[in-house]
Motif scaffolding. Structure first.
Motif, PDB file in Angstrom:
ATOM      1  N   GLY A  63       0.791  -1.224   0.000  1.00 15.31           N
ATOM      2  CA  GLY A  63       0.000   0.000   0.000  1.00 15.31           C
ATOM      3  C   GLY A  63       0.823   1.274   0.000  1.00 15.31           C
ATOM      4  O   GLY A  63       0.267   2.372  -0.057  1.00 15.31           O
ATOM      5  N   ALA A  64       2.148   1.158   0.052  1.00 15.41           N
ATOM      6  CA  ALA A  64       3.021   2.334   0.077  1.00 15.41           C
ATOM      7  C   ALA A  64       3.537   2.636  -1.327  1.00 15.41           C
ATOM      8  O   ALA A  64       3.521   1.784  -2.216  1.00 15.41           O
ATOM      9  N   GLU A  65       4.003   3.852  -1.499  1.00 15.03           N
ATOM     10  CA  GLU A  65       4.652   4.247  -2.739  1.00 15.03           C
ATOM     11  C   GLU A  65       6.155   4.233  -2.502  1.00 15.03           C
ATOM     12  O   GLU A  65       6.663   4.972  -1.659  1.00 15.03           O
ATOM     13  N   VAL A  66       6.857   3.380  -3.222  1.00 17.57           N
ATOM     14  CA  VAL A  66       8.306   3.229  -3.081  1.00 17.57           C
ATOM     15  C   VAL A  66       8.980   3.834  -4.307  1.00 17.57           C
ATOM     16  O   VAL A  66       8.574   3.576  -5.440  1.00 17.57           O
ATOM     17  N   THR A  67       9.995   4.646  -4.057  1.00 18.86           N
ATOM     18  CA  THR A  67      10.784   5.211  -5.147  1.00 18.86           C
ATOM     19  C   THR A  67      12.228   4.785  -4.964  1.00 18.86           C
ATOM     20  O   THR A  67      12.824   5.029  -3.918  1.00 18.86           O
ATOM     21  N   THR A  68      12.766   4.131  -5.989  1.00 17.83           N
ATOM     22  CA  THR A  68      14.170   3.741  -5.983  1.00 17.83           C
ATOM     23  C   THR A  68      14.952   4.740  -6.826  1.00 17.83           C
ATOM     24  O   THR A  68      14.370   5.638  -7.444  1.00 17.83           O
ATOM     25  N   VAL A  69      16.248   4.560  -6.891  1.00 10.34           N
ATOM     26  CA  VAL A  69      17.068   5.459  -7.694  1.00 10.34           C
ATOM     27  C   VAL A  69      16.621   5.444  -9.150  1.00 10.34           C
ATOM     28  O   VAL A  69      16.681   6.478  -9.836  1.00 10.34           O
ATOM     29  N   GLU A  70      16.125   4.318  -9.634  1.00 13.00           N
ATOM     30  CA  GLU A  70      15.636   4.254 -11.014  1.00 13.00           C
ATOM     31  C   GLU A  70      14.437   5.183 -11.233  1.00 13.00           C
ATOM     32  O   GLU A  70      14.204   5.634 -12.351  1.00 13.00           O
ATOM     33  N   GLY A  71      13.700   5.468 -10.184  1.00 13.84           N
ATOM     34  CA  GLY A  71      12.526   6.325 -10.288  1.00 13.84           C
ATOM     35  C   GLY A  71      12.818   7.809 -10.172  1.00 13.84           C
ATOM     36  O   GLY A  71      11.898   8.628 -10.219  1.00 13.84           O
ATOM     37  N   LEU A  72      14.077   8.186 -10.032  1.00 17.44           N
ATOM     38  CA  LEU A  72      14.426   9.598  -9.887  1.00 17.44           C
ATOM     39  C   LEU A  72      14.656  10.295 -11.220  1.00 17.44           C
ATOM     40  O   LEU A  72      14.720  11.526 -11.273  1.00 17.44           O
ATOM     41  N   ALA A  73      14.772   9.535 -12.292  1.00 17.37           N
ATOM     42  CA  ALA A  73      14.972  10.139 -13.613  1.00 17.37           C
ATOM     43  C   ALA A  73      13.709  10.880 -14.037  1.00 17.37           C
ATOM     44  O   ALA A  73      12.612  10.607 -13.541  1.00 17.37           O
TER      45      ALA A  73
END
Length: 149
Positions: A63-73
């Motif tokens: 249920g959470a939103e996870v952002t990894t380094v790949e999602g920072l672009a």
């Protein structure tokens, strides 16, 4: 939700978030250095807050939103402002710790978009780097703030 995409995984109850990201979703940008939450290389954003993924069970991210380094672009695939600042300021050497710094700084600049030099140093104080001496990492925080991350 990981990097804006919905994923449904069945994982063992004790699977770490770092392992689920790296092994199940093949998002290998999240690095695992110490496996004790000390180094910060595994830092991801969980609902916008920095979290050591080696200390969090994957099931806790339901249920959470996870952002990894790949999602920072940027959506077009170009470097995001913090990534661009790291490149411009030579904020990395071996690169192992870089993903954790990028996610940590992204969250830090959302909270404080115009940090002083001392606040920029404090922003990265919880992440360890063995190569750079931190000077260029702090410069990258200041540059990312100028770019309006």
């Amino acid at each position: 939700m990981v990097n804006g995409a919905t994923h449904e995984l069945r994982v063992p109850a004790r699977r770490l978030l770092s392992d689920a990201l790296r092994h199940d979703l093949r998002l290998t940008g999240t690095h695992v250095g110490c496996e004790h939450g000390v180094c910060g290389a595994c830092t991801v954003l969980v609902d916008g807050a920095p979290m050591r993924s080696c200390l969090m069970f994957a099931v806790s991210a339901e249920g959470a939103e996870v952002t990894t380094v790949e999602g920072l672009a940027n959506p077009d695939g170009s470097l995001g402002p913090v990534q661009q600042a790291f490149a411009e300021c030579h904020g990395l050497q071996c690169g192992f710790c870089t993903p954790g710094f990028l996610t940590t700084i992204t969250a830090g600049l959302r909270e404080n978009p115009t940090p002083t030099h001392e606040e920029a140093r404090e922003m990265v104080a919880g992440n360890l780097c063995r190569c750079t001496g931190y000077q260029n990492i702090v410069k990258a925080v200041e540059r990312a703030a100028e770019l309006g991350s």
